[in-house]
Design a protein around this motif. Sequence first.
Motif, mmCIF file in Angstrom:
data_model
loop_
_atom_site.group_PDB
_atom_site.id
_atom_site.type_symbol
_atom_site.label_atom_id
_atom_site.label_comp_id
_atom_site.label_asym_id
_atom_site.label_seq_id
_atom_site.Cartn_x
_atom_site.Cartn_y
_atom_site.Cartn_z
ATOM 1 N N LEU A 177 0.828 -1.217 0.000
ATOM 2 C CA LEU A 177 0.000 0.000 0.000
ATOM 3 C C LEU A 177 0.855 1.257 0.000
ATOM 4 N N ASP A 178 1.937 1.266 0.774
ATOM 5 C CA ASP A 178 2.844 2.419 0.782
ATOM 6 C C ASP A 178 3.415 2.672 -0.612
ATOM 7 N N GLU A 179 3.850 1.610 -1.269
ATOM 8 C CA GLU A 179 4.424 1.765 -2.602
ATOM 9 C C GLU A 179 3.377 2.204 -3.608
ATOM 10 N N ASN A 180 2.148 1.750 -3.445
ATOM 11 C CA ASN A 180 1.076 2.196 -4.332
ATOM 12 C C ASN A 180 0.802 3.676 -4.134
ATOM 13 N N LEU A 181 0.766 4.109 -2.887
ATOM 14 C CA LEU A 181 0.487 5.516 -2.591
ATOM 15 C C LEU A 181 1.600 6.445 -3.067
ATOM 16 N N THR A 182 2.848 5.960 -3.068
ATOM 17 C CA THR A 182 3.956 6.791 -3.532
ATOM 18 C C THR A 182 4.142 6.723 -5.044
ATOM 19 N N GLY A 183 3.372 5.849 -5.699
ATOM 20 C CA GLY A 183 3.433 5.775 -7.158
ATOM 21 C C GLY A 183 4.453 4.806 -7.704
ATOM 22 N N THR A 184 5.124 4.027 -6.838
ATOM 23 C CA THR A 184 6.108 3.075 -7.343
ATOM 24 C C THR A 184 5.494 1.714 -7.666
ATOM 25 N N ALA A 185 4.227 1.543 -7.353
ATOM 26 C CA ALA A 185 3.501 0.311 -7.715
ATOM 27 C C ALA A 185 2.169 0.718 -8.320
ATOM 28 N N SER A 186 1.707 -0.070 -9.255
ATOM 29 C CA SER A 186 0.467 0.287 -9.938
ATOM 30 C C SER A 186 -0.757 -0.414 -9.357
ATOM 31 N N ARG A 187 -0.519 -1.458 -8.537
ATOM 32 C CA ARG A 187 -1.645 -2.157 -7.929
ATOM 33 C C ARG A 187 -1.164 -2.945 -6.720
ATOM 34 N N VAL A 188 -2.109 -3.349 -5.898
ATOM 35 C CA VAL A 188 -1.830 -4.183 -4.731
ATOM 36 C C VAL A 188 -2.646 -5.450 -4.881
ATOM 37 N N GLU A 189 -1.976 -6.590 -4.787
ATOM 38 C CA GLU A 189 -2.675 -7.864 -4.929
ATOM 39 C C GLU A 189 -2.186 -8.824 -3.849
ATOM 40 N N ILE A 190 -3.061 -9.149 -2.918
ATOM 41 C CA ILE A 190 -2.759 -10.112 -1.866
ATOM 42 C C ILE A 190 -3.876 -11.146 -1.877
#
Length: 54
Positions: free
Chosen positions: A23-36
Amino acid sequence: MYIGSVGERGLHHLVFEAAERALDENLTGTASRVEITLTADGSVRVPPTAWASR
């Protein structure tokens, strides 16, 4: 990373740590999605694509 236990408590801690990082990486823009994925057999899957750049 220290999770404190190799039992159920440790698994929960590890899942929360993975979710928080994704989630942190998604919020900072370094990830495009979160999948768990929590599977029927009790395992957890966090694919590398969760941290892939856009």
